[in-house]
Motif scaffolding. Structure first.
Motif, PDB file in Angstrom:
ATOM      1  N   PRO A 107     -17.768 -17.554   1.669  1.00  0.00           N
ATOM      2  CA  PRO A 107     -17.772 -16.851   0.378  1.00  0.00           C
ATOM      3  C   PRO A 107     -18.805 -17.322  -0.647  1.00  0.00           C
ATOM      4  O   PRO A 107     -19.184 -16.552  -1.517  1.00  0.00           O
ATOM      5  N   THR A 108     -19.273 -18.554  -0.583  1.00  0.00           N
ATOM      6  CA  THR A 108     -20.074 -19.048  -1.712  1.00  0.00           C
ATOM      7  C   THR A 108     -21.499 -19.406  -1.311  1.00  0.00           C
ATOM      8  O   THR A 108     -21.834 -19.479  -0.122  1.00  0.00           O
ATOM      9  N   GLY A 109     -22.306 -19.684  -2.323  1.00  0.00           N
ATOM     10  CA  GLY A 109     -23.693 -20.063  -2.092  1.00  0.00           C
ATOM     11  C   GLY A 109     -23.803 -21.292  -1.203  1.00  0.00           C
ATOM     12  O   GLY A 109     -24.643 -21.352  -0.304  1.00  0.00           O
ATOM     13  N   THR A 110     -22.952 -22.265  -1.477  1.00  0.00           N
ATOM     14  CA  THR A 110     -22.987 -23.489  -0.681  1.00  0.00           C
ATOM     15  C   THR A 110     -22.837 -23.180   0.806  1.00  0.00           C
ATOM     16  O   THR A 110     -23.503 -23.789   1.642  1.00  0.00           O
ATOM     17  N   ASN A 111     -21.970 -22.230   1.148  1.00  0.00           N
ATOM     18  CA  ASN A 111     -21.789 -21.862   2.551  1.00  0.00           C
ATOM     19  C   ASN A 111     -23.088 -21.313   3.150  1.00  0.00           C
ATOM     20  O   ASN A 111     -23.411 -21.566   4.316  1.00  0.00           O
ATOM     21  N   ALA A 135     -33.539 -30.811  -7.022  1.00  0.00           N
ATOM     22  CA  ALA A 135     -33.027 -29.605  -6.360  1.00  0.00           C
ATOM     23  C   ALA A 135     -31.507 -29.572  -6.467  1.00  0.00           C
ATOM     24  O   ALA A 135     -30.860 -30.618  -6.565  1.00  0.00           O
ATOM     25  N   TYR A 136     -30.945 -28.357  -6.467  1.00  0.00           N
ATOM     26  CA  TYR A 136     -29.481 -28.212  -6.378  1.00  0.00           C
ATOM     27  C   TYR A 136     -29.195 -27.171  -5.306  1.00  0.00           C
ATOM     28  O   TYR A 136     -29.660 -26.037  -5.394  1.00  0.00           O
ATOM     29  N   HIS A 137     -28.447 -27.574  -4.288  1.00  0.00           N
ATOM     30  CA  HIS A 137     -28.162 -26.620  -3.218  1.00  0.00           C
ATOM     31  C   HIS A 137     -26.685 -26.468  -2.916  1.00  0.00           C
ATOM     32  O   HIS A 137     -26.325 -25.691  -2.019  1.00  0.00           O
ATOM     33  N   GLY A 138     -25.809 -27.197  -3.613  1.00  0.00           N
ATOM     34  CA  GLY A 138     -24.385 -26.959  -3.408  1.00  0.00           C
ATOM     35  C   GLY A 138     -23.584 -28.232  -3.263  1.00  0.00           C
ATOM     36  O   GLY A 138     -24.126 -29.337  -3.325  1.00  0.00           O
ATOM     37  N   GLY A 206     -32.772 -24.317 -10.984  1.00  0.00           N
ATOM     38  CA  GLY A 206     -31.839 -23.943 -12.051  1.00  0.00           C
ATOM     39  C   GLY A 206     -31.083 -25.141 -12.591  1.00  0.00           C
ATOM     40  O   GLY A 206     -31.323 -25.599 -13.714  1.00  0.00           O
ATOM     41  N   GLU A 207     -30.201 -25.680 -11.761  1.00  0.00           N
ATOM     42  CA  GLU A 207     -29.398 -26.819 -12.224  1.00  0.00           C
ATOM     43  C   GLU A 207     -30.289 -28.016 -12.524  1.00  0.00           C
ATOM     44  O   GLU A 207     -29.950 -28.884 -13.324  1.00  0.00           O
ATOM     45  N   GLY A 208     -31.446 -28.070 -11.878  1.00  0.00           N
ATOM     46  CA  GLY A 208     -32.388 -29.178 -12.077  1.00  0.00           C
ATOM     47  C   GLY A 208     -33.087 -29.127 -13.427  1.00  0.00           C
ATOM     48  O   GLY A 208     -33.867 -30.021 -13.758  1.00  0.00           O
ATOM     49  N   VAL A 234     -35.874 -20.738   1.576  1.00  0.00           N
ATOM     50  CA  VAL A 234     -35.864 -20.543   0.122  1.00  0.00           C
ATOM     51  C   VAL A 234     -34.430 -20.277  -0.311  1.00  0.00           C
ATOM     52  O   VAL A 234     -33.782 -19.346   0.177  1.00  0.00           O
ATOM     53  N   ASP A 235     -33.940 -21.129  -1.183  1.00  0.00           N
ATOM     54  CA  ASP A 235     -32.602 -20.960  -1.747  1.00  0.00           C
ATOM     55  C   ASP A 235     -32.742 -20.094  -3.000  1.00  0.00           C
ATOM     56  O   ASP A 235     -33.177 -20.568  -4.052  1.00  0.00           O
ATOM     57  N   ASP A 236     -32.405 -18.810  -2.854  1.00  0.00           N
ATOM     58  CA  ASP A 236     -32.551 -17.863  -3.967  1.00  0.00           C
ATOM     59  C   ASP A 236     -31.186 -17.532  -4.582  1.00  0.00           C
ATOM     60  O   ASP A 236     -30.984 -16.446  -5.127  1.00  0.00           O
ATOM     61  N   ILE A 237     -30.285 -18.492  -4.487  1.00  0.00           N
ATOM     62  CA  ILE A 237     -28.917 -18.244  -4.945  1.00  0.00           C
ATOM     63  C   ILE A 237     -28.851 -18.031  -6.451  1.00  0.00           C
ATOM     64  O   ILE A 237     -28.155 -17.133  -6.924  1.00  0.00           O
ATOM     65  N   GLN A 238     -29.612 -18.836  -7.190  1.00  0.00           N
ATOM     66  CA  GLN A 238     -29.597 -18.655  -8.647  1.00  0.00           C
ATOM     67  C   GLN A 238     -30.825 -17.879  -9.144  1.00  0.00           C
ATOM     68  O   GLN A 238     -30.739 -17.077 -10.062  1.00  0.00           O
ATOM     69  N   ALA A 239     -31.979 -18.110  -8.509  1.00  0.00           N
ATOM     70  CA  ALA A 239     -33.218 -17.472  -8.985  1.00  0.00           C
ATOM     71  C   ALA A 239     -33.342 -16.022  -8.497  1.00  0.00           C
ATOM     72  O   ALA A 239     -34.132 -15.252  -9.043  1.00  0.00           O
ATOM     73  N   SER A 263     -26.651 -15.400  -3.051  1.00  0.00           N
ATOM     74  CA  SER A 263     -25.210 -15.307  -3.365  1.00  0.00           C
ATOM     75  C   SER A 263     -25.073 -14.929  -4.837  1.00  0.00           C
ATOM     76  O   SER A 263     -25.692 -13.956  -5.271  1.00  0.00           O
ATOM     77  N   LYS A 264     -24.303 -15.675  -5.603  1.00  0.00           N
ATOM     78  CA  LYS A 264     -24.099 -15.467  -7.046  1.00  0.00           C
ATOM     79  C   LYS A 264     -24.014 -13.983  -7.439  1.00  0.00           C
ATOM     80  O   LYS A 264     -22.959 -13.399  -7.356  1.00  0.00           O
ATOM     81  N   SER A 265     -25.156 -13.365  -7.863  1.00  0.00           N
ATOM     82  CA  SER A 265     -25.080 -11.992  -8.383  1.00  0.00           C
ATOM     83  C   SER A 265     -25.170 -10.935  -7.293  1.00  0.00           C
ATOM     84  O   SER A 265     -25.285  -9.751  -7.602  1.00  0.00           O
TER      85      SER A 265
HETATM   86  N1  PMP Z   1     -28.028 -23.156  -4.602  1.00  0.00           N
HETATM   87  C1  PMP Z   1     -28.404 -22.960  -5.877  1.00  0.00           C
HETATM   88  C2  PMP Z   1     -29.850 -22.828  -6.183  1.00  0.00           C
HETATM   89  C3  PMP Z   1     -27.444 -22.874  -6.896  1.00  0.00           C
HETATM   90  O1  PMP Z   1     -27.838 -22.717  -8.166  1.00  0.00           O
HETATM   91  C4  PMP Z   1     -26.081 -22.964  -6.557  1.00  0.00           C
HETATM   92  C5  PMP Z   1     -24.998 -22.856  -7.613  1.00  0.00           C
HETATM   93  N2  PMP Z   1     -25.303 -23.318  -8.873  1.00  0.00           N
HETATM   94  C6  PMP Z   1     -25.736 -23.166  -5.208  1.00  0.00           C
HETATM   95  C7  PMP Z   1     -26.729 -23.257  -4.257  1.00  0.00           C
HETATM   96  C8  PMP Z   1     -24.305 -23.276  -4.779  1.00  0.00           C
HETATM   97  O2  PMP Z   1     -23.661 -22.059  -4.894  1.00  0.00           O
HETATM   98  P1  PMP Z   1     -22.067 -21.991  -5.064  1.00  0.00           P
HETATM   99  O3  PMP Z   1     -21.725 -22.678  -6.335  1.00  0.00           O
HETATM  100  O4  PMP Z   1     -21.739 -20.541  -5.051  1.00  0.00           O
HETATM  101  O5  PMP Z   1     -21.479 -22.682  -3.864  1.00  0.00           O
END
Ligand code: PMP
Length: 416
Positions: A107-111, A135-138, A206-208, A234-239, A263-265
């Motif tokens: 369900p989530t970006g981390t997955n 970097a932030y990846h989950g 983003g989180e960085g 490329v982690d495009d979860i937030q960007a 993910s996210k949006s």
């Molecule tokens: N990757 C990036 C770039 C994120 O910004 C986030 C969430 N802030 C995640 C992964 C993790 O996504 P989630 O919180 O939905 O598990």
């Protein structure tokens, strides 16, 4: 209503920064139980790019629920899923000449990140994955191991064999480039850097703290991946999903990642939905190798499909985001020049903008002052020193100006 902190774990997050009970939300505004309205410059941490309770998505979802559409969470073949896939191909992939297999990793970006790391290591039969500072990846162990901010590691001391941090774009300042340095190390066996399976990156961290990678640097990293036989993730979860303007944040750089996480949006309505996009030749999963109960949220498919149809069949949204992005950055830079005592920097692309206040306390006080005056914005960065300016992409211009007025007053108040 009292916020029930005594029942919730100490790890609770946003309730600390936004200590109000919210009951309703519409478009770019959120309302508390006592009817107070707040302007949203936060967008659910990037999960509500189209704002709250979009009417078209709401109707599609209500119709689906009313018709007793399947609510199964597993990845069974449902009508909603088939339609989502067909729409994603038609609206997003075909016009961009993209060919990817879509995995529903959970369900989530981390997955999605976890699946990306696993498949890259499987494809290349190597362990090492390079990631970048800040970097932030989950939050799961694998995704956390490639997250470059020690404070996010939650005191768990998370490590994964082979996870190797590298300075991000621009980190060394003028004249030195991490892509060149990496190339040197990978080309020279005596450097000790074993050949990695992949590089994972965000085009804007983003989180960085809204650290923006140069398009040329992204191209160089892609060339490096090709030269040294590594996959580019490329982690495009937030960007992604329009946050920087185009649907995918890497489009203007003209690169073609091997794996993309979104993910996210993606669901458009704040419902959990994640995909890992894999170039077909690398989709070497054996059936059942990456399982999970929630890998097919049918309600999210319905709203995601409505969002793609509504916002991505033309370039109106992208254009309006890019136009207003210039205006936001111009105003923020104007605020900085009018307050020379405020040593800060404005960075960003699209509606993914940050004010680096250099000091965490300052960023925190300004964000708190904004909230007092009914503007929701959060802080990010290695020390939470960056105020994030992330309005929903559909925000009317006048509301963005009004939010910036609140921000300007907050900065003046805190500096005085
Ligand atoms: N990757 C990036 C770039 C994120 O910004 C986030 C969430 N802030 C995640 C992964 C993790 O996504 P989630 O919180 O939905 O598990």
């Amino acid at each position: 209503m009292e916020i029930i902190n005594r029942l919730e774990s100490e790890v609770r997050g946003y309730v600390r920064s936004f200590p109000k009970v919210f009951t309703h939300a519409k478009a770019n505004k959120m309302t508390t139980e006592d009817g107070a309205e707040y302007l949203d410059f936060f967008s659910g941490a990037g999960a509500l790019n189209y704002g709250h309770n979009d009417e078209v998505m709401k109707k599609a979802l209500l119709d689906y629920i009313e018709s007793d559409g399947v609510t199964h969470g597993l990845d069974m073949a449902t009508d909603a899923k088939q339609q989502f896939l067909a729409t994603f191909e038609d609206v997003i992939m075909k016009p961009r000449n993209m060919e990817y297999k879509i995995q529903f990793p959970g369900p989530t970006g981390t997955n999605a990140v976890e699946a990306a790391l696993k498949i890259a290591r499987k494809v290349k039969k190597r362990d090492r994955v390079l990631f970048f500072t800040n970097a932030y990846h989950g939050m799961t162990l694998g995704a956390l191991a490639v997250t470059g901010n020690a404070s996010k590691r939650g005191g768990a001391g998370v490590n994964m064999p082979g996870a190797t941090p590298i300075p991000y774009s621009g980190y060394f300042g003028e004249g030195r480039d991490t892509a060149d340095d990496l190339d040197m190390m990978l080309s020279n066996s005596s450097s000790g850097l074993e050949k990695p399976a992949a590089i994972i990156l965000e085009t804007v961290q983003g989180e960085g703290g809204i650290n923006v990678a140069d398009f040329d640097w992204l191209k160089k990293i892609e060339a490096l991946c090709r030269k040294h036989d590594m996959l580019l993730i490329v982690d495009d979860i937030q960007a992604g999903v329009g946050r920087t303007g185009p649907f995918f944040s890497f489009e203007p750089a003209g690169i073609s990642p091997d794996i993309i996480t979104v993910s996210k949006s993606l669901s458009g309505y704040g419902l959990p939905l994640a995909i890992t996009m894999i170039k077909p030749e690398y989709d070497i999963w054996a059936p059942g190798e990456h399982n999970g109960t929630f890998r097919g949220n049918n309600h999210a498919f319905i709203t995601a499909m409505a969002a793609l149809n509504e916002y991505w069949r033309d370039d109106k949204l992208e254009k309006s985001v890019l136009r207003m992005s210039d205006r936001i950055q111009e105003r923020l830079n104007g605020i900085l020049s009018a307050n020379p005592a405020f040593k800060a920097e404005v960075r960003g692309r699209g509606f993914f903008i940050g004010i680096d206040c250099e000091q965490a306390e300052l960023a925190d006080e300004i964000a708190a002052e904004c909230f007092k005056n009914h503007l929701i914005c959060e802080t990010a960065g290695p020390d939470d020193n960056v105020i994030k300016v992330m309005p929903p992409l559909i925000s009317p211009d006048a509301d963005i100006e009004a939010g910036l007025d609140i921000l300007e007053t907050a900065i003046k108040t805190v500096l005085d």
